[in-house]
Design a protein around this motif. Structure first.
Motif, PDB file in Angstrom:
ATOM      1  N   TYR A  20      45.562  39.367  40.709  1.00 15.59           N
ATOM      2  CA  TYR A  20      44.353  40.133  41.034  1.00 15.59           C
ATOM      3  C   TYR A  20      43.169  39.427  40.385  1.00 15.59           C
ATOM      4  O   TYR A  20      43.124  39.252  39.169  1.00 15.59           O
ATOM      5  CB  TYR A  20      44.428  41.590  40.546  1.00 15.59           C
ATOM      6  CG  TYR A  20      43.214  42.365  41.041  1.00 15.59           C
ATOM      7  CD1 TYR A  20      43.182  42.876  42.344  1.00 15.59           C
ATOM      8  CD2 TYR A  20      42.076  42.514  40.253  1.00 15.59           C
ATOM      9  CE1 TYR A  20      42.053  43.533  42.832  1.00 15.59           C
ATOM     10  CE2 TYR A  20      40.950  43.175  40.732  1.00 15.59           C
ATOM     11  CZ  TYR A  20      40.944  43.680  42.025  1.00 15.59           C
ATOM     12  OH  TYR A  20      39.828  44.318  42.517  1.00 15.59           O
ATOM     13  N   HIS A  21      42.219  39.000  41.219  1.00  8.11           N
ATOM     14  CA  HIS A  21      41.045  38.302  40.687  1.00  8.11           C
ATOM     15  C   HIS A  21      39.752  39.005  41.058  1.00  8.11           C
ATOM     16  O   HIS A  21      38.677  38.495  40.722  1.00  8.11           O
ATOM     17  CB  HIS A  21      41.012  36.849  41.170  1.00  8.11           C
ATOM     18  CG  HIS A  21      42.159  36.023  40.668  1.00  8.11           C
ATOM     19  ND1 HIS A  21      42.370  35.800  39.319  1.00  8.11           N
ATOM     20  CD2 HIS A  21      43.173  35.388  41.315  1.00  8.11           C
ATOM     21  CE1 HIS A  21      43.452  35.052  39.165  1.00  8.11           C
ATOM     22  NE2 HIS A  21      43.968  34.792  40.354  1.00  8.11           N
ATOM     23  N   GLY A  22      39.810  40.129  41.790  1.00  7.58           N
ATOM     24  CA  GLY A  22      38.574  40.854  42.065  1.00  7.58           C
ATOM     25  C   GLY A  22      38.434  41.257  43.515  1.00  7.58           C
ATOM     26  O   GLY A  22      39.350  41.081  44.332  1.00  7.58           O
ATOM     27  N   VAL A  76      40.227  38.122  32.240  1.00  7.97           N
ATOM     28  CA  VAL A  76      39.503  39.395  32.388  1.00  7.97           C
ATOM     29  C   VAL A  76      40.298  40.552  31.756  1.00  7.97           C
ATOM     30  O   VAL A  76      39.721  41.429  31.121  1.00  7.97           O
ATOM     31  CB  VAL A  76      39.169  39.652  33.878  1.00  7.97           C
ATOM     32  CG1 VAL A  76      38.726  41.089  34.114  1.00  7.97           C
ATOM     33  CG2 VAL A  76      38.078  38.688  34.322  1.00  7.97           C
ATOM     34  N   ILE A  77      41.629  40.535  31.892  1.00 10.29           N
ATOM     35  CA  ILE A  77      42.453  41.554  31.229  1.00 10.29           C
ATOM     36  C   ILE A  77      42.931  41.057  29.861  1.00 10.29           C
ATOM     37  O   ILE A  77      42.887  41.785  28.869  1.00 10.29           O
ATOM     38  CB  ILE A  77      43.662  41.932  32.105  1.00 10.29           C
ATOM     39  CG1 ILE A  77      43.203  42.822  33.273  1.00 10.29           C
ATOM     40  CG2 ILE A  77      44.752  42.636  31.297  1.00 10.29           C
ATOM     41  CD1 ILE A  77      44.291  43.228  34.247  1.00 10.29           C
ATOM     42  N   SER A 118      30.219  41.626  36.503  1.00 14.25           N
ATOM     43  CA  SER A 118      31.605  42.065  36.737  1.00 14.25           C
ATOM     44  C   SER A 118      32.515  40.842  36.810  1.00 14.25           C
ATOM     45  O   SER A 118      32.048  39.714  37.061  1.00 14.25           O
ATOM     46  CB  SER A 118      31.709  42.839  38.057  1.00 14.25           C
ATOM     47  OG  SER A 118      31.530  41.952  39.142  1.00 14.25           O
ATOM     48  N   GLY A 119      33.810  41.106  36.622  1.00 11.39           N
ATOM     49  CA  GLY A 119      34.780  40.024  36.704  1.00 11.39           C
ATOM     50  C   GLY A 119      34.748  39.351  38.065  1.00 11.39           C
ATOM     51  O   GLY A 119      34.811  38.120  38.166  1.00 11.39           O
ATOM     52  N   GLU A 124      45.942  34.278  35.901  1.00 14.39           N
ATOM     53  CA  GLU A 124      45.868  35.133  34.718  1.00 14.39           C
ATOM     54  C   GLU A 124      47.001  34.690  33.783  1.00 14.39           C
ATOM     55  O   GLU A 124      48.139  34.535  34.251  1.00 14.39           O
ATOM     56  CB  GLU A 124      46.120  36.598  35.102  1.00 14.39           C
ATOM     57  CG  GLU A 124      45.160  37.175  36.128  1.00 14.39           C
ATOM     58  CD  GLU A 124      45.844  38.269  36.970  1.00 14.39           C
ATOM     59  OE1 GLU A 124      46.324  37.981  38.093  1.00 14.39           O
ATOM     60  OE2 GLU A 124      45.908  39.406  36.497  1.00 14.39           O
TER      61      GLU A 124
HETATM   62  C1  LIG Z   1      42.479  39.631  36.043  1.00 11.63           C
HETATM   63  C2  LIG Z   1      41.271  40.212  36.700  1.00 11.63           C
HETATM   64  N1  LIG Z   1      40.305  39.395  37.158  1.00 11.63           N
HETATM   65  C3  LIG Z   1      39.205  39.866  37.737  1.00 11.63           C
HETATM   66  C4  LIG Z   1      39.012  41.216  37.917  1.00 11.63           C
HETATM   67  C5  LIG Z   1      37.783  41.721  38.587  1.00 11.63           C
HETATM   68  O1  LIG Z   1      36.979  42.370  37.671  1.00 11.63           O
HETATM   69  P1  LIG Z   1      35.929  43.489  38.177  1.00 11.63           P
HETATM   70  O2  LIG Z   1      36.716  44.675  38.595  1.00 11.63           O
HETATM   71  O3  LIG Z   1      35.085  43.724  36.956  1.00 11.63           O
HETATM   72  O4  LIG Z   1      35.132  42.889  39.270  1.00 11.63           O
HETATM   73  C6  LIG Z   1      39.985  42.110  37.463  1.00 11.63           C
HETATM   74  C7  LIG Z   1      39.818  43.569  37.626  1.00 11.63           C
HETATM   75  O5  LIG Z   1      40.696  44.360  37.378  1.00 11.63           O
HETATM   76  C8  LIG Z   1      41.152  41.595  36.848  1.00 11.63           C
HETATM   77  O6  LIG Z   1      42.142  42.404  36.440  1.00 11.63           O
END
Ligand SMILES: Cc1ncc(COP(=O)(O)O)c(C=O)c1O
Length: 457
Positions: free
Chosen positions: A153-155, A261-262, A119-120, A226
């Motif tokens: 948002y990083h998780g 991630v996005i 996962s991110g 991001e």
């Molecule tokens: C920019 C960004 N980084 C990290 C994540 C975390 O990813 P995950 O939900 O797969 O853990 C997200 C989730 O939406 C995200 O938008």
């Protein structure tokens, strides 16, 4: 439980047995689940057979839509041949080697190696752990602080949640990482009266430099961002922002982690947000569109500057003692390789650029609507900021009320979107056609009028 939920129905069993992520658990008992059981192109169907255009690709995820059969075929082939093997202590598999090579080779800036996660959030956690290990290996144990931005948002894991800059996500969790937070580069909300976008960007670069100096440059591990913020509201920074920020990071030799991630794999109209924003990151993080989210997967690539001290630590301490049983899963790797093949063959970044332009052109027609404050976006990422008072830029009594109201109208009008505060956000599958873009625009037209009528505006 709502009166129309029958005993032993899917809805009742969902309420009874499942704890949902990112959900108000008490409200869930009342409203029940929204159950999707079938996908077809850009559309999904609920259990009553209602069709919705998935204006968010699920969760910024299914870039290839909801019925790309080639991914299932690639998965089956790998399942039949080797359904699982791990990558600890020198083990490997052909698909993960192919994917590592592909990700390094397709990087828009020089990168050396890839690492894999499910996962991110896990990928971000791994990066922080790795970069802290790097600081220790360099004999700089104080170099642990992370520069992150408000509204990022990083998780949701402990480390990635700590880096996230959305207050609602912090409630009930302890903030234990050394994070210095910077202003969100949203000119509409954060710009000062009379300030130009260029002056705003200069002010934010100065804030970055002042923060680095106040914290001590020798204590800063990295900056994370991001390219275009997603969950925070599709925030597109002003033109000169990234160049100014990167000049400061380079002046103080601070590592730059680009959270793609996005943005990654075509979403911004180029293969990576790094290209759309002219970035020079040391680490790039991927998930979501990497497999169109048909299987949980994430990856990050890093350059030699990151890796050098980590190799040295391996000599000194005998290895990098970090990993997950299924990281580098061969089936996920096979799906990712096929996803990238399709994105390249069908030139989906280009389609995202063209369809995104059409989407925003449609939305711009609503700029005179009494509820629309701002339309923003890049590629197939778009946000429409809703207000009831354009001069004051304010919504209803509670932040988020107006956004939720319009998102609910959108769903009733057959398009799934997502509100963040009072913005409704869009990130439809990259395979979308012009006619399907127009369905979204028409639904927003109707939803805005319905919400205005409801409010008596
Ligand atoms: C920019 C960004 N980084 C990290 C994540 C975390 O990813 P995950 O939900 O797969 O853990 C997200 C989730 O939406 C995200 O938008």
């Amino acid at each position: 439980m709502s009166a129309n939920i029958t005993v032993n129905s899917l809805e009742a069993r969902d309420i009874r047995y499942m704890l949902h992520p990112h959900t108000n658990h008490v409200k869930h008992r009342e409203v029940g689940p929204f159950i999707i059981e079938k996908g077809e192109g850009v559309f999904v169907y609920d259990t009553a057979g209602n069709r919705y255009l998935e204006g968010m690709s699920g969760m910024w995820s299914a870039g290839l839509g909801f019925s790309e059969r080639r991914l299932g075929v690639a998965a089956k082939k790998q399942y039949d041949n080797l359904p699982f093997y791990h990558t600890f202590v020198h083990r490997s598999t052909p698909p993960i080697i192919d994917l590592s090579e592909k990700l390094v080779e397709m990087s828009p800036v020089p990168m050396s190696k890839a690492f894999f996660n499910a996962s991110g959030s896990e990928a971000i956690d791994t990066i922080i752990k790795l970069l802290w290990q790097r600081s220790n290996a360099m004999g700089e144990p104080d170099r642990k602080k992370i520069l992150a931005r408000k509204r990022a948002y990083h998780g949701a894991t402990i480390a990635s949640n700590n880096l996230t800059g959305l207050d609602a996500n912090h409630w009930g969790h302890d903030l234990i990482l050394p994070v210095a937070r910077l202003t969100c580069p949203h000119f509409y909300r954060e710009g000062l009266p009379g300030e130009t976008e260029e002056e705003f960007a200069t002010r934010l670069a100065k804030e970055l430099e002042d923060t680095i100096l106040a914290e001590g440059p020798e204590t800063i591990c990295c900056f994370i961002g991001e390219p275009i913020m997603g969950g925070g509201g599709v925030i597109v920074p002003p033109e000169t922002y990234w160049e100014k920020i990167q000049t400061v990071l380079e002046k103080y030799d601070i590592l730059f982690v680009a959270d793609e991630v996005i943005c990654g794999f075509g979403r911004t109209g180029k293969m990576f947000g790094t290209q759309s924003c002219d970035l020079r990151p040391d680490v790039m993080v991927y998930s979501k569109q990497l497999t169109s989210s048909y299987i949980p997967f994430a990856a990050f690539v890093m350059n030699e500057k990151v890796l050098g001290p980590i190799y040295e630590a391996s000599v000194k301490y005998g290895g990098m003692w970090h990993g997950f049983t299924t990281c580098g899963h061969p089936v996920a790797a096979a799906i990712a390789l096929e996803t990238i093949r399709i994105i390249e063959e069908e030139n989906l970044p280009d389609n995202a650029a063209r369809m995104g332009e059409r989407l925003r052109r449609g939305f711009n027609e609503f700029l005179n609507h009494p509820l629309v404050g701002e339309v923003r976006g890049v590629g197939l990422l778009a946000g429409v900021e809703l207000v009831i008072n354009k001069r004051e830029k304010i919504g209803l009594e509670t932040v988020g009320q107006l956004g939720s109201m319009v998102a609910q109208r959108m769903q009733a009008n057959g398009v799934i979107t997502r509100p963040t505060d009072d913005a409704v956000l869009f990130s439809p599958p990259m395979i979308i056609t012009p006619d399907e873009v127009d369905i979204i625009v028409d639904a927003l037209d109707r939803s805005l009028d319905e919400a205005a009528a409801q409010l008596g505006i």
